[in-house]
Design a protein around this motif. Structure first.
Motif, mmCIF file in Angstrom:
data_model
loop_
_atom_site.group_PDB
_atom_site.id
_atom_site.type_symbol
_atom_site.label_atom_id
_atom_site.label_comp_id
_atom_site.label_asym_id
_atom_site.label_seq_id
_atom_site.Cartn_x
_atom_site.Cartn_y
_atom_site.Cartn_z
ATOM 1 N N GLU A 93 0.829 -1.200 0.000
ATOM 2 C CA GLU A 93 0.000 0.000 0.000
ATOM 3 C C GLU A 93 0.866 1.255 0.000
ATOM 4 O O GLU A 93 0.564 2.241 -0.677
ATOM 5 N N SER A 146 -5.029 -9.434 -0.340
ATOM 6 C CA SER A 146 -6.271 -8.792 0.079
ATOM 7 C C SER A 146 -7.469 -9.650 -0.316
ATOM 8 O O SER A 146 -7.364 -10.590 -1.117
ATOM 9 N N GLU A 147 -8.620 -9.281 0.240
ATOM 10 C CA GLU A 147 -9.850 -9.997 -0.097
ATOM 11 C C GLU A 147 -10.180 -9.831 -1.580
ATOM 12 O O GLU A 147 -10.679 -10.755 -2.221
ATOM 13 N N ARG A 148 -9.854 -8.658 -2.119
ATOM 14 C CA ARG A 148 -10.109 -8.417 -3.539
ATOM 15 C C ARG A 148 -9.261 -9.343 -4.406
ATOM 16 O O ARG A 148 -9.706 -9.807 -5.455
ATOM 17 N N GLN A 149 -8.020 -9.601 -3.973
ATOM 18 C CA GLN A 149 -7.155 -10.491 -4.739
ATOM 19 C C GLN A 149 -7.589 -11.952 -4.635
ATOM 20 O O GLN A 149 -7.357 -12.747 -5.554
ATOM 21 N N GLN A 178 -0.602 -2.550 -7.163
ATOM 22 C CA GLN A 178 -0.919 -3.232 -5.917
ATOM 23 C C GLN A 178 0.336 -3.559 -5.133
ATOM 24 O O GLN A 178 0.345 -3.571 -3.915
ATOM 25 N N SER A 196 2.628 -8.678 -2.945
ATOM 26 C CA SER A 196 1.285 -9.251 -2.933
ATOM 27 C C SER A 196 1.029 -10.057 -4.207
ATOM 28 O O SER A 196 0.302 -11.050 -4.185
#
Length: 906
Positions: free
Chosen positions: A640, A680-683, A787, A791
């Protein structure tokens, strides 16, 4: 004709003796709060008094004579304060030295002051050692171990009583900041300095219970007298940031519960710009609402209804709920900036003075004077305007002249410079060198320096600060320095890099247009005729004053370098802006800066350099960078943070902030062993198994791919029989074309494709909805530069941890010339964290079938050669670099295997 203002009775006070005695008052509470990486170092008045008394006695025992200069060269810290007061208490003279002096200036200061003892820190030892002084001073280190013979505590002795000095006895020796040449020594007496805290006390702008934030270096008399002596005289706590950088100053406001800031205009400008930047990123609606609310608050202020603190209550709660007063000095405060600060709900006090006046001459208490002025002379100071020979044209009103001053705070003369001293006084009045005027209420208005006044060929008088302020209002111009040579006005322009990148195109043309746009609103004699474009910030003093004597040289150099095409290598510290020099005073930032300079020797490295655009740092290179940071400093820069980095300056700030959190870095390998904690949850959605419908569509698309590859491109596959159909692998193909994944998929066969995921760059495989849908069906996980690289690797590690195979292109992108490129560190890190067999794969012919920059493929034969699976331990043994990290040897060994396979297929 003279205009003068002589105010009320001066404050009574002749020496700093009362301050030294007040330190030991029973129950005085906290004296200093110094923020540290974790927590704070808090000194009570009782402790400070004890340290001062013991040091004063010890200095006498070590032969420090009354009136002898003793230097202190370090960043603000409790030990600095104790050493300073201890020096004064023993009758000696404290010499505060700028830690950012270059070798030449530092040598001049130490030789001119003739110090035999320097209080300093370890990081200054190298610089002091290379000065080649005729007489090497003794060093007392604040930050060495207690057993070190140079530890400053070794100088402590039996507490000595404070002996009352004569009012005219010297107490401090300051060196001017050098805006026009080498710094001059300015001795200040006890009378000069004692005048200041008494003046502040009687002005009533500081209250009992206040906490004073000191975000400035103490080698300048303004923070020394106003931010240190005055609060201690009044028994208030002084709050010192862990570093003199924006984020650390904000932390000090919050954790130190500061109510007053002793600052400079550049600090407050950065404060407002930070608020505006945050609002701009939130969107147009919040930004518009903020502007409307600010205008409303400003209008209410003009009506005598200061409601900014209520209107911006959320901002105050977030920024610092107790902060009420912003004191500005050291340079002129832009009136509009002052009005903005008032509209936001803060009180604004403005002071004016010079090093030679210790420093305060005038004071504008909150709400008592126009923000265009610097207030009235403080009691005891007389101000006179010498209009003899003063300019009367070019827009200057009558009554303008040089500001003269006299009072108990004015020094006696420069050290070792009798001629300069004679020039500085006129019949007992000190010539400030500033132009100004007094209004009928006694308020002083500054109109620039007499020495910088420019006279045009037409006889008009121009103050460069006015011209610079007008041009710098344009969003494309970050800085401009205006000077004169043979008639016309010339300018050195530092553009706003982010705005230029947004516009794209030739920088010089955009800047020329910006200058022309501003010039249309200026009188003809204030317009810049020629300019030179510089990518490097203009040289300034620590308090933000432009070093004008360097502008002509910078202009010539910028022109020679071709409007910003600077030579390779890092920008020197001496050429940096003060804020950037402060930033690089922090060891984590300096270590990273030095590492970047060594890593990119062929590039120009400045704080404004873009890692992405100027240094070519892509997603995988970010990974290498963050791994290096973690290994060298033991801190973690998460994805981030990396996504917000647009310049080297941003990266340096991120480094300091990450170090300041005290959060230890988990080794990248260990993080990838627990990928669920990184992604992340999105990933995670890219890891979900395909449903029956998508699986059927996947089979159909694979069949179409088979027809195209086998038919149009006559695909040949070699070595696929070596693979165990039930085994889990990491496949590592070379990368020539967008056709490569389609060819490799057919080579692996559908049974294996069902249980295999692919790493795909977001800029190609995810750039629109159709491609994202296709990538989901093909089981592609995004490698996302925005991103963050770790990650993205964590997604690959999660695939492997889930029992699936993974295709990872180790070059990180398509080869620009068809040759095998060096492998990025990501593949080595994956193999290190998930030690599965790796399969080298080579694709041949795809570059001819679909060259870079083309969209329509040609029917050229394509071949895929699948190598034998190899254990990572074997790759490590085959890799180069005996002293390198294991992941580097893994990547090297794999590169050899792919290169060998490629040579066999040629």
């Amino acid at each position: 004709m003279d205009q003068s203002m002589s105010p009320r009775t001066p404050p009574q006070g002749e020496t700093l003796q009362p301050l030294l005695e007040r330190l030991a008052r029973p129950g005085s509470g906290v004296a200093v709060i110094a923020l540290r990486r974790q927590g704070a170092d808090t000194w009570s008045y009782e402790r400070l008094a004890g340290e001062v008394a013991q040091l004063a006695g010890g200095l006498r025992d070590h032969g420090i004579a009354p009136g002898e200069p003793v230097a202190v060269m370090a960043e603000p810290r409790p030990e600095w304060i104790a050493a300073c007061l201890g020096i004064i208490a023993c009758g000696a003279v404290v010499v505060p030295v700028d830690t950012q002096f270059n070798d030449e200036t530092l040598r001049h200061v130490l030789e001119d002051s003739e110090v035999r003892l320097i209080f300093t820190v370890r990081r200054k030892l190298d610089q002091l050692g290379r000065l080649g002084l005729e007489r090497s001073p003794r060093l007392a280190l604040f930050d060495s171990e207690a057993w070190d013979e140079n530890h400053w505590g070794r100088l402590a002795g039996e507490p000595a009583p404070f002996e009352a000095p004569a009012p005219e006895a010297p107490a401090a020796l300051f060196y001017t900041s050098g805006t026009t040449g080498p710094p001059k020594g300015v001795p200040l007496s006890h009378r000069n300095l004692a005048f200041q805290p008494i003046t502040i006390e009687r002005a009533g702008i500081v209250r009992g219970g206040d906490r004073v934030l000191l975000p400035l270096p103490l080698h300048h008399v303004y923070p020394f007298a106003m931010g240190l002596l005055a609060p201690l005289w009044l028994g208030l706590p002084v709050v010192i940031p862990e570093a003199l950088t924006g984020p650390q100053v904000l932390r000090a406001i919050q954790e130190g519960e500061a109510t007053v800031i002793i600052g400079v205009p550049r600090l407050y400008r950065a404060l407002v710009e930070g608020i505006e930047t945050r609002l701009a990123s939130a969107g147009r609606v919040p930004k518009t609402a903020f502007g409307a609310l600010l205008a409303l608050s400003g209008g209410l202020n003009r009506m005598g209804l200061p409601l900014g603190r209520r209107l911006f209550g959320a901002l105050h709660r977030q920024f610092g709920p107790r902060l009420r007063l912003l004191a500005s000095g050291g340079a002129a405060l832009n009136p509009q900036l002052g009005r903005t600060l008032q509209a936001l709900g803060w009180e604004v006090a403005i002071g004016y003075g010079l090093t030679e006046t210790a420093p305060l001459l005038t004071l504008a208490r909150p709400g008592e004077a126009p923000l265009e002025s610097v207030g009235r002379p403080v009691p005891g100071v007389e101000i006179r305007i010498d209009t003899t020979g003063a300019p009367t044209e070019g827009g200057h009103a009558s009554g303008v002249g040089e500001i003269l001053a006299r009072g108990p705070n004015v020094f006696e003369g420069y050290r070792h410079l009798p001629e300069k001293t004679a020039e500085a006084f006129a019949e007992g009045w000190f010539r400030t060198g500033d132009l100004g005027r007094l209004d009928r209420h006694g308020n002083l208005f500054l109109l620039g320096r007499a020495s910088t006044l420019l006279v045009t060929e037409g006889g008009e008088n121009v103050q460069p600060e006015e011209v610079e302020e007008a041009y710098q209002a344009h969003p494309l111009i970050r800085e401009i320095g205006v000077f004169q040579r043979d008639g016309p006005l010339l300018g050195v322009v530092v553009p706003e890099s982010r705005e230029l990148r947004r516009l794209e195109g030739e920088a010089e043309a955009h800047v020329r247009g910006a200058l022309a746009e501003v010039a249309r609103g200026l009188p003809s004699y204030q317009r810049v005729g020629e300019f030179a474009l510089s990518r490097e910030p203009l040289a300034r003093t620590r308090l933000g004053k432009l070093q004008r004597h360097l502008l002509a040289e910078r202009f010539v150099r910028a022109r020679r370098e071709g409007a910003g095409e600077a030579p390779a290598g890092p920008l020197s510290l001496n050429e940096m802006a003060p804020d950037d020099r402060e930033l690089l005073e922090q060891p984590p930032a300096r270590l990273l800066w030095d590492w970047l300079a060594a890593r990119y020797p062929q590039h120009r490295l400045t704080p404004d350099t873009s890692p992405q655009l100027d240094l070519g740092v892509d997603s995988m290179e970010w990974l290498n960078l963050t791994m290096e940071i973690g290994e060298r400093l033991g801190v973690e820069l998460d994805d981030e943070v990396i996504a917000r980095v647009e310049s080297v300056r941003d990266l340096l700030h991120a480094m300091v902030e990450a170090t300041g959190t005290g959060k230890g870095a988990m080794a990248p390998t260990e993080r990838l062993k627990r990928p669920e904690a990184v992604i992340s949850e999105r990933q995670r959605r890219w890891l979900r198994p395909l449903g029956p419908g998508l699986r059927a569509l996947q089979r159909l698309i694979y069949a179409l791919d088979w027809v195209v590859m086998r038919g149009a491109f006559r695909l040949r596959v070699q070595g696929a029989e070596r693979l165990d159909p039930n085994a889990q692998y990491i496949f590592a193909p070379n990368h020539l074309s967008h056709l490569d994944p389609f060819a490799v998929a057919i080579a692996l066969g559908y049974r294996r494709v069902r249980t295999t995921y692919w790493g795909g760059w977001t800029g190609a495989a995810f750039r629109n909805a159709i491609l994202r849908f296709g990538s989901r069906i093909a089981q592609v996980v995004p490698v996302d530069a925005e991103q963050g690289p770790l990650s993205s690797l964590a997604l690959g590690a999660a695939v492997l941890k889930g029992g699936y195979s993974l295709v990872w292109f180790p070059e990180g992108g398509r080869s620009p010339d068809g040759e095998l490129q060096p492998f990025k560190p990501g593949i080595g890190l994956l193999l290190e964290s998930t030690p599965l067999p790796v399969v080298p794969v080579v694709v041949v012919g795809s570059r001819k079938a679909l060259p870079r920059g083309t969209r329509i493929p040609r029917p050229v034969p394509i071949e895929v050669r699948v190598g034998a699976p190899v254990d990572p331990d074997q790759l490590e043994r085959e890799g180069e670099g005996e002293g390198e990290l294991r992941r580097d040897r893994l990547a090297s060994g794999l590169h050899r295997r792919v290169a060998a396979l490629l040579s066999q297929s040629d």
